[in-house]
Design an enzyme around this catalytic site. Structure first.
Site, short mmCIF file in Angstrom:
data_model
loop_
_atom_site.label_atom_id
_atom_site.label_comp_id
_atom_site.label_asym_id
_atom_site.label_seq_id
_atom_site.Cartn_x
_atom_site.Cartn_y
_atom_site.Cartn_z
CB ILE A 130 -9.67 5.17 -3.13
CG1 ILE A 130 -9.04 3.95 -2.42
CG2 ILE A 130 -8.39 6.56 -2.92
CD1 ILE A 130 -8.13 3.24 -3.32
CG ASP A 131 -11.71 1.54 0.00
OD1 ASP A 131 -10.98 1.44 -0.83
OD2 ASP A 131 -11.24 0.96 1.24
CG MET A 173 -6.63 -0.75 -3.22
SD MET A 173 -6.03 0.62 -2.42
CE MET A 173 -4.44 0.19 -1.85
CG HIS A 272 -0.59 1.01 -1.90
ND1 HIS A 272 -0.34 -0.26 -1.67
CD2 HIS A 272 -1.16 1.53 -0.83
CE1 HIS A 272 -0.78 -0.69 -0.66
NE2 HIS A 272 -1.07 0.45 0.08
CD GLN A 274 -6.68 -0.14 -7.26
OE1 GLN A 274 -8.03 -0.59 -7.24
NE2 GLN A 274 -5.86 -1.00 -6.60
NE ARG A 275 -3.71 4.50 -0.40
CZ ARG A 275 -3.55 3.92 0.77
NH1 ARG A 275 -4.12 2.98 1.16
NH2 ARG A 275 -2.45 3.88 1.45
O1 F6P Z 1 -9.04 2.10 2.90
C1 F6P Z 1 -8.34 2.35 1.86
C2 F6P Z 1 -7.74 1.45 1.11
O2 F6P Z 1 -7.04 1.79 0.03
C3 F6P Z 1 -8.09 -0.07 1.09
O3 F6P Z 1 -8.79 -0.28 0.19
C4 F6P Z 1 -7.11 -0.94 1.00
O4 F6P Z 1 -7.11 -2.14 1.79
C5 F6P Z 1 -6.11 -0.11 2.45
O5 F6P Z 1 -6.62 1.19 2.02
C6 F6P Z 1 -4.71 -0.53 2.14
O6 F6P Z 1 -3.98 0.50 2.83
P1 F6P Z 1 -2.35 0.47 3.48
O7 F6P Z 1 -1.71 -0.36 2.56
O8 F6P Z 1 -2.10 1.96 3.50
O9 F6P Z 1 -2.74 -0.05 4.74
#
Ligand code: F6P
Length: 341
Positions: A130-131, A173, A272, A274-275
């Site tokens: 997503i970044d 994020m 999250h 956003q994901r």
């Molecule tokens: O790499 C994608 C991302 O969404 C980053 O922006 C964020 O820091 C990271 O994943 C966090 O992911 P997790 O909590 O799954 O380690």
């Protein structure tokens, strides 16, 4: 080579991302049309190491296009640091009769894939994050969805910030890059946008908010990427900075703002959200295009390549090219952001 293909594998690795299921569905349909069996390994490289997979025929991917997450599950398992990992992968794939793998992942997953290519594995990459910070592709799927979610949040925060005459710091994020912060900040009309690529000055942030107050705007929205840092912090280039915990930088900044301008300040960490959830129409289309093209590369035996978006076209690039360096925010976008923030 194409005629010899009998079984193809697919895995999703790293953080999840809206659109992963659209890729899986696209590869499954392409394989079904070409009479190739598709095996979906569960939980990224972990599934290949354990020989755990599901058969992905048309029936298995029915209805998954609008679903967030990944029906295969994901993990950050790196087979290169697992004892005997490479040999276990080799044995597992050979045992399953899999001729090659479509690897859908971000920097970590594709870096492992690049190493495995050198070990003779037959792999095709699909970029995911997503970044939007993977080089070699103009955009990754998931980014548009994340920007949409963040923009809606900023819109909603505007009304409550204005009603209470508050400053709201919204953390989005992006631990290395400010793509989401810049796009959502521009789209949501943020008053301050802070990104990892450009260390910020707290006094300048406060002055910007004061200046708005002088113009009768008694509220402000500050959008900050989780990886943004104040100038005085010694972090080095964004790609080498250690990760901080979600919320760390935004809570710190909110305190600083309250201290310097004495306006009530609140912090919102989108995290999250956003994901999660359904991919946007744009991401469904991009993910589907990536999936079909990746399947075609694999079915043609064109290993070691990654699908990428260049302009409006899907192209195939060398997989190692994709993980050489991260793609920092386009300076032209930053210039636009600065006009308003
Ligand atoms: O790499 C994608 C991302 O969404 C980053 O922006 C964020 O820091 C990271 O994943 C966090 O992911 P997790 O909590 O799954 O380690």
């Amino acid at each position: 080579m194409a005629q010899a293909m009998r079984r193809l594998g697919i895995l999703t690795g790293g953080g999840d991302c809206p659109g992963l299921n659209a890729v899986i569905r696209a590869v499954a349909h392409r394989c079904a049309t070409r009479g190739v069996e598709l095996l979906g390994y569960v939980n990224g490289w972990e599934g290949v190491l354990a020989g755990e997979w599901r058969r992905l025929d048309r029936q298995a991917v029915k209805g998954i296009l609008p679903l967030g997450g990944t029906i295969l599950g994901t993990s950050r398992t790196d087979p290169l640091v697992v004892p005997d990992g490479v040999e276990r992968l080799r044995r597992s794939l050979a045992g399953d009769g899999v001729d090659g793998l479509v690897v859908v992942g971000g920097d970590g997953t594709l870096s492992a894939a690049t190493e495995l290519l050198r070990e003779g594995f037959r792999l095709v990459g699909v970029p995911k994050t997503i970044d939007n910070d993977l080089s070699a592709t103009d955009f990754t799927f998931g980014f548009d969805t994340a920007v949409g979610i963040a923009t809606e949040a900023i819109d909603r925060l505007h009304t409550t910030a204005e009603a209470h005459n508050r400053v709201i710091v919204v953390e989005v994020m992006g631990h290395h890059t400010g793509w989401i912060a810049a796009y959502a900040g521009i789209a949501g009309g943020a008053d301050v946008i802070l990104v990892p690529e450009v260390p910020f000055d707290v006094d300048a942030v406060c002055e910007r908010i004061r200046e708005r107050e002088r113009r009768g705007r008694s509220f402000s929205i500050v959008v900050i990427a989780e990886g943004a840092r104040p100038r005085e912090a010694d972090g080095g280039p964004p790609e080498r900075r250690a990760r901080v915990k979600p919320g760390e930088i935004s809570y710190w900044l909110a305190n600083e703002i309250e201290r310097c301008i004495h306006t009530e300040t609140r912090t919102v960490v989108l995290g999250h959200i956003q994901r999660g959830g359904s991919p946007s129409a744009h991401d469904r289309v991009l993910a589907t295009r990536f999936g079909v093209h990746a399947a075609d590369l694999a079915l043609a035996g064109d290993w070691g390549r990654m699908v990428a978006l260049r302009g409006t076209k899907i192209v195939a690039v060398e997989l190692p090219e994709a993980v050489k360096q991260i793609k920092l925010l386009d300076p032209a976008i930053w210039e636009i952001a600065k006009v308003f923030a």
